[in-house]
Write an enzyme that holds these catalytic residues in place. Structure first.
Site, PDB file in Angstrom:
ATOM      1  N   PHE A   1       0.857  -1.180   0.000  1.00 44.36           N
ATOM      2  CA  PHE A   1       0.000   0.000   0.000  1.00 44.36           C
ATOM      3  C   PHE A   1       0.890   1.226   0.000  1.00 44.36           C
ATOM      4  CE2 PHE A   1      -2.119   3.339   2.504  1.00 44.36           C
ATOM      5  CZ  PHE A   1      -3.193   3.588   1.665  1.00 44.36           C
TER       6      PHE A   1
ATOM      7  N   PRO B   1       7.911  11.400   0.692  1.00 40.87           N
ATOM      8  CA  PRO B   1       8.955  12.119   1.431  1.00 40.87           C
ATOM      9  C   PRO B   1       8.448  13.371   2.131  1.00 40.87           C
ATOM     10  CG  PRO B   1       9.825  11.360  -0.663  1.00 40.87           C
ATOM     11  CD  PRO B   1       8.356  11.053  -0.673  1.00 40.87           C
TER      12      PRO B   1
ATOM     13  N   GLY C   1       4.025  12.417   5.387  1.00 40.05           N
ATOM     14  CA  GLY C   1       3.992  11.259   6.273  1.00 40.05           C
ATOM     15  C   GLY C   1       2.709  11.295   7.078  1.00 40.05           C
TER      16      GLY C   1
ATOM     17  N   THR D   1       5.919  -0.540   3.407  1.00 46.48           N
ATOM     18  CA  THR D   1       6.106  -1.903   3.912  1.00 46.48           C
ATOM     19  C   THR D   1       5.815  -2.908   2.801  1.00 46.48           C
ATOM     20  OG1 THR D   1       5.440  -1.205   6.124  1.00 46.48           O
ATOM     21  CG2 THR D   1       5.388  -3.567   5.656  1.00 46.48           C
TER      22      THR D   1
ATOM     23  N   GLY E   1      -5.224  -0.985  10.993  1.00 45.27           N
ATOM     24  CA  GLY E   1      -4.138  -1.461  11.845  1.00 45.27           C
ATOM     25  C   GLY E   1      -4.059  -0.830  13.211  1.00 45.27           C
ATOM     26  N   ARG E   2      -4.954   0.089  13.492  1.00 46.55           N
ATOM     27  CA  ARG E   2      -4.820   0.871  14.719  1.00 46.55           C
ATOM     28  C   ARG E   2      -4.985   0.030  15.985  1.00 46.55           C
ATOM     29  NH1 ARG E   2      -5.538   6.518  13.089  1.00 46.55           N
ATOM     30  NH2 ARG E   2      -3.569   6.786  11.986  1.00 46.55           N
TER      31      ARG E   2
ATOM     32  N   HIS F   1      18.085  -7.365  32.773  1.00 47.24           N
ATOM     33  CA  HIS F   1      19.138  -8.263  32.297  1.00 47.24           C
ATOM     34  C   HIS F   1      20.521  -7.617  32.311  1.00 47.24           C
ATOM     35  CE1 HIS F   1      15.787 -10.725  30.835  1.00 47.24           C
ATOM     36  NE2 HIS F   1      16.654 -11.692  30.611  1.00 47.24           N
TER      37      HIS F   1
ATOM     38  N   GLY G   1      23.921  -5.940  31.282  1.00 42.77           N
ATOM     39  CA  GLY G   1      24.747  -6.020  30.087  1.00 42.77           C
ATOM     40  C   GLY G   1      24.359  -7.152  29.164  1.00 42.77           C
TER      41      GLY G   1
ATOM     42  N   GLU H   1       2.005   3.940  10.807  1.00 43.60           N
ATOM     43  CA  GLU H   1       0.539   3.907  10.810  1.00 43.60           C
ATOM     44  C   GLU H   1      -0.056   4.827  11.872  1.00 43.60           C
ATOM     45  OE1 GLU H   1      -1.442   0.189  10.307  1.00 43.60           O
ATOM     46  OE2 GLU H   1       0.199  -0.679   9.174  1.00 43.60           O
TER      47      GLU H   1
END
Length: 389
Positions: A126, A131, A134, A161, A242-243, A338, A340, A363
């Site tokens: 899609f 540029p 957005g 994508t 997709g929200r 965790h 390092g 998105e």
């Protein structure tokens, strides 16, 4: 008020979890080795093989209408499945799907594009982002000018994508400059062999989007998707889909990451005791759990709103905003637990750390979600606590 899932939903979730643990999570060490060499964690051929294997388990066309051989699951069930696929960083989604706006195709386009996409014979992408456009999608400049029975497309799309692998693109282009994007943009189905090119964009994550270049690309008028001037409307339908799915995937990642943090806190010793006995570690685990559960119910409420046939934009924006920031906070806490070791590439934490950052951008950025939420309240489109009335 019943917060429990149905037996069917529980069964679907467990079957998906078993499949993902056996077929995907087991591949993670090899995927990490490949990615360190600059290779994809999974080749497209491997993804397709896994999709066919998942089909044998009944997972095919999760959101696809039954008339096309899909499951047509309710949004809540789809969110549950997205959570399960989010439990691994391997880029996988169940097969039998097509972009939701492809269902606006006419009979000829269904045969040429929709059905082959559902069956996995074609890959789509899609293309609306540019540029200079957005978050401000209405500022698109890519143009389509009529030339006899064809349209000539010129412009550039970016951060697309799947753009490097797609057989065709759903391109939103301006066909009436006087009207601009709102009412003056149209969607087109543009095959790669019509002449557009794609270029890989290197990002901090693995894989990567593409920039698409259209230089006098000739497209037959029959390849117009929907009606003239309907392009921006279709684009918003695609983005809106997709929200709640994005934060649903974030839930799965956060669940697994938090479990990794708990396991490490109960085994790692410093100064003669488990690090989980330290209050600082306990608070990070407690806060992560609270954030995770809060995000879960925002996501599920957004999906439930879709299933009720209500306008889900406000609920989905809240789910996207909170779910994405939650996952970033959880992965940061787990890396801190965790120490390092979490920063190394021996564990997948740093891999998730880089990927999770994208969830706050694509998105719809955090800022755009805040704009939508605040605008809805300030303009009276919704009211505080309105979802309870």
């Amino acid at each position: 008020m019943d917060f429990s899932f149905s037996d069917e939903q529980k069964a679907i979730r467990q079957t998906a979890r078993d499949f993902i643990a056996k077929e995907l999570i087991s591949r993670e060490p090899e995927a990490l080795r490949r990615e360190r060499k600059g290779l994809p964690g999974l080749e497209i051929s491997e993804v397709r093989e896994l999709q066919q294997l998942a089909k044998k388990f009944g997972f095919w066309g999760v959101s696809t209408p039954e008339q096309y051989g899909g499951m047509d699951l309710p949004a809540v069930s789809q969110a549950l499945l997205a959570t399960e696929t989010g439990r691994t960083f391997i880029p996988f989604r169940f097969g039998g799907e097509a972009d939701n706006i492809l269902y606006f195709a006419n009979d000829e386009q269904r045969d040429e594009y929709l059905i082959p996409t559902i069956e996995g014979e074609k890959l789509s992408c899609f293309a609306i982002t540019e540029p200079g456009a957005g978050s401000d999608a209405a500022n698109i400049k890519t143009s389509a000018k009529r030339d006899g029975d064809d349209w000539i497309i010129n412009g550039e799309k970016t951060f697309i994508t799947g753009g490097n692998d797609a057989d065709f693109a759903i391109v939103i282009a301006v066909t009436d400059p006087e009207k601009g994007a709102h009412g003056g943009a149209t969607a087109f189905l543009v095959d790669r062999d019509m002449g557009w090119t794609s270029h890989f964009i290197q990002t901090m994550g693995e894989g990567g989007p593409a920039s698409l270049v259209f230089d006098d690309v000739r497209v037959p008028a029959r390849n117009m998707l929907g009606e003239p001037g309907q392009g921006f409307e279709l684009g918003m339908k695609w983005i809106g889909k997709g929200r709640y799915i994005i934060p649903a995937r974030a839930l799965g990642a956060a669940e697994r990451l938090l479990q990794m943090g708990i396991e490490y806190a109960t085994t790692r010793e410093t100064f003669g005791k488990k690090i989980g006995s330290n209050q600082a570690i306990q608070w990070m685990i407690a806060d992560a759990e609270v954030e995770l559960e809060a995000a879960r119910w925002l996501v599920m409420h957004a999906a439930w709103t879709v299933d009720q046939g209500r306008d889900a934009r406000h609920a989905s924006s809240m789910a996207k905003l909170y779910g994405a920031t939650m996952a970033n906070d959880v992965v940061d806490k787990v890396m801190q637990i965790h120490g390092g070791m979490g920063y190394t590439r021996e564990l997948p934490i740093e891999r998730w750390y880089r990927e999770a950052r994208l969830w706050r951008i694509f998105e719809g950025t955090d800022e755009m979600q805040r704009l939508i939420i605040s605008r809805d309240l300030l303009r009276g489109y919704t009211k505080v606590g309105g979802h309870l009335s």
